[in-house]
Enzyme design. Structure first.
Site, short mmCIF file in Angstrom:
data_model
loop_
_atom_site.label_atom_id
_atom_site.label_comp_id
_atom_site.label_asym_id
_atom_site.label_seq_id
_atom_site.Cartn_x
_atom_site.Cartn_y
_atom_site.Cartn_z
N MET A 147 12.61 24.02 3.48
CA MET A 147 11.93 23.27 2.42
C MET A 147 12.91 22.58 1.46
SD MET A 147 9.17 24.56 -0.40
CE MET A 147 7.96 25.11 0.78
N TYR B 25 16.15 29.47 9.87
CA TYR B 25 14.94 30.14 10.34
C TYR B 25 14.91 30.23 11.85
CZ TYR B 25 12.98 29.95 5.65
OH TYR B 25 12.77 30.13 4.33
N LYS C 7 0.84 -1.21 0.00
CA LYS C 7 0.00 0.00 0.00
C LYS C 7 0.88 1.26 0.00
CE LYS C 7 -0.21 -0.46 5.02
NZ LYS C 7 -0.93 -1.08 6.14
N ARG D 270 -10.17 -0.28 15.15
CA ARG D 270 -10.16 0.48 13.91
C ARG D 270 -11.17 -0.23 13.02
NH1 ARG D 270 -4.38 1.34 11.11
NH2 ARG D 270 -4.91 -0.77 10.45
C1 LIG Z 1 -0.15 -2.01 6.81
C2 LIG Z 1 -0.71 -3.29 7.27
C3 LIG Z 1 0.13 -4.42 7.38
C4 LIG Z 1 1.63 -4.36 7.22
O1 LIG Z 1 2.18 -3.76 8.37
P1 LIG Z 1 3.76 -3.63 8.60
O2 LIG Z 1 3.88 -3.11 9.98
O3 LIG Z 1 4.24 -2.63 7.59
O4 LIG Z 1 4.35 -4.97 8.38
C5 LIG Z 1 -0.47 -5.63 7.67
N1 LIG Z 1 -1.81 -5.72 7.88
C6 LIG Z 1 -2.63 -4.65 7.80
C7 LIG Z 1 -4.08 -4.82 8.06
C8 LIG Z 1 -2.10 -3.40 7.51
O5 LIG Z 1 -2.92 -2.33 7.48
#
Ligand SMILES: *Cc1c(COP(=O)(O)O)cnc(C)c1O
Length: 379
Positions: free
Chosen positions: A309, A261, A35, A130
């Site tokens: 930046m 800054y 993802k 969640r």
């Molecule tokens: C992102 C995610 C993972 C992978 O998690 P990592 O900590 O990057 O290994 C696995 N399962 C779900 C449901 C996730 O959202």
């Protein structure tokens, strides 16, 4: 000449890291989590480097569609599932496997008449609060889903660990037992054997109790540790991404001079200052504090002053011969991204995901030619 802000990806390391998962979970199938643009490494690039994974997982439907359009044939789970019938159509069209985590989704599935149109993952919420059905609702959700003609049997079952990166936190074992205890209450059908999944990277690395039919590694595939007290290399992983740039100015400063800054850094004695062409506009963390290590010509020097930046400033006291054009590494070989994340009070996930579009991404195998393709730049 060395270009400003570019990331080098060592894709050979991807296979090594996948092998490391196989070693730790020899009996599990691997759902490689890619993802968020493959954790900032490039969705399609990482999918191609991981073709031998048993499946992929993405968060959103559009990510799955991009994979299919690029010719990826592996199974693909969509971790956020769908929220409307149109999105379910897309899932079916592109043969993507949604997570089912809510009653609203069940209603949409129940309104459909196709047969065996899609495989699903039913999610149990074991404490993350969640996505997922609560343990009390789970059996009913399972039975309703089983009756949906469009859903392929057997239904796959998963949960997600909230604290697996804390090796001491007993919550993880509680989540795992709650998962199995809840599944034990499902109507058993000897004909069917549901496939199960619990572990993310931290689960794979620290909790053998979390290993089951499928594991879902994300971060570790990119060679990074999910634990704040270790690096990927210490866990037998190889980092894929290095972030690099160059010095663009070197100057002398006197005691009392202020840098950057708000004049956030005040020189305690005269020194040599280096300006590096990288900033939060490239994804370097704005909250990296003074003292965060940076490699100039392969040697550690401290960041001083605020990250801006397009630039950061470093103290070159130990490198009086450094000059504009010299190579700089922000993380990568010789400088663990986990250390930079700690210095910026963040996690390495945000660093790799946050590399911006301005940063030229170069595969290590093509370093020489690719970098010379950037207009005005030769390597
Ligand atoms: C992102 C995610 C993972 C992978 O998690 P990592 O900590 O990057 O290994 C696995 N399962 C779900 C449901 C996730 O959202």
């Amino acid at each position: 000449m060395i270009p400003a802000a570019y990331a080098v990806l060592n894709l050979d390391a991807v296979q090594h890291n996948l092998q490391r998962v196989r070693q730790l979970a020899p009996n599990a199938k691997i759902m490689a989590v890619i993802k968020a643009n493959g954790y900032g490494h490039g969705l399609i690039r990482i999918a191609k480097a991981l073709q031998n994974a048993d499946a992929f997982a993405v968060a959103r439907v559009d990510e799955g569609i991009r994979l299919r359009k690029a010719g990826i044939k592996n199974r693909i789970a969509v971790l956020e599932g769908f929220t409307c019938a149109e999105e379910l159509d897309e899932l079916v069209n592109y043969q993507l496997d949604p997570l089912v985590h809510s009653v609203d989704q069940l209603k949409i599935l129940e309104s459909r008449e196709e047969h065996d149109a899609c495989a699903v993952w039913l999610k149990l919420d074991t404490g993350m609060n969640r996505l997922g059905f609560k343990p009390k609702e789970f059996c009913q959700a399972y039975q309703r889903l089983n009756k949906c003609s469009m859903v392929r049997s057997p239904i796959n079952l998963m949960t997600h660990l909230a604290n697996a990166d804390d090796r001491q936190d007993a919550i993880t074992l509680k989540q795992i037992s709650l998962f199995y205890d809840t599944l034990a209450l499902l109507p058993s059908d000897p004909e069917l054997s549901n496939e199960l999944s619990i572990a993310n990277s931290a689960g794979i690395l620290a909790w053998k109790e979390a290993l089951t039919d499928w594991v879902r590694p994300g971060l570790m595939l990119y060679g990074i540790s999910p634990f704040s007290d270790s690096t990927g290399e210490q866990l037998g992983l190889r980092p894929i991404m290095g972030l690099h740039s160059r010095l663009i100015a070197v100057k002398s400063l006197l005691k009392g001079d202020k840098v950057g800054y708000s004049g956030a850094w005040v020189c305690e004695k005269s020194t040599i200052l280096g300006v590096v062409a990288v900033g939060y506009g490239d994804g370097y963390p704005r909250h990296a504090k003074s003292g965060t290590p940076v490699l100039v010509n392969g040697q550690r020097v401290p960041l001083i002053g605020r990250v801006s930046m397009d630039m950061i400033t470093v103290d070159l006291e130990t490198q009086p011969d450094a000059k504009p054009g010299d190579p700089v590494t922000l993380w990568g070989d010789g400088l663990a991204i986990e250390e930079i994340a700690l210095c910026a009070e963040t996690i390495p996930y945000t660093l790799v995901c946050g590399v911006t579009q301005r940063v030229q991404i170069v595969e290590k195998s093509e370093l020489k030619t690719a970098v010379s393709l950037i207009p005005g730049i030769c390597y």
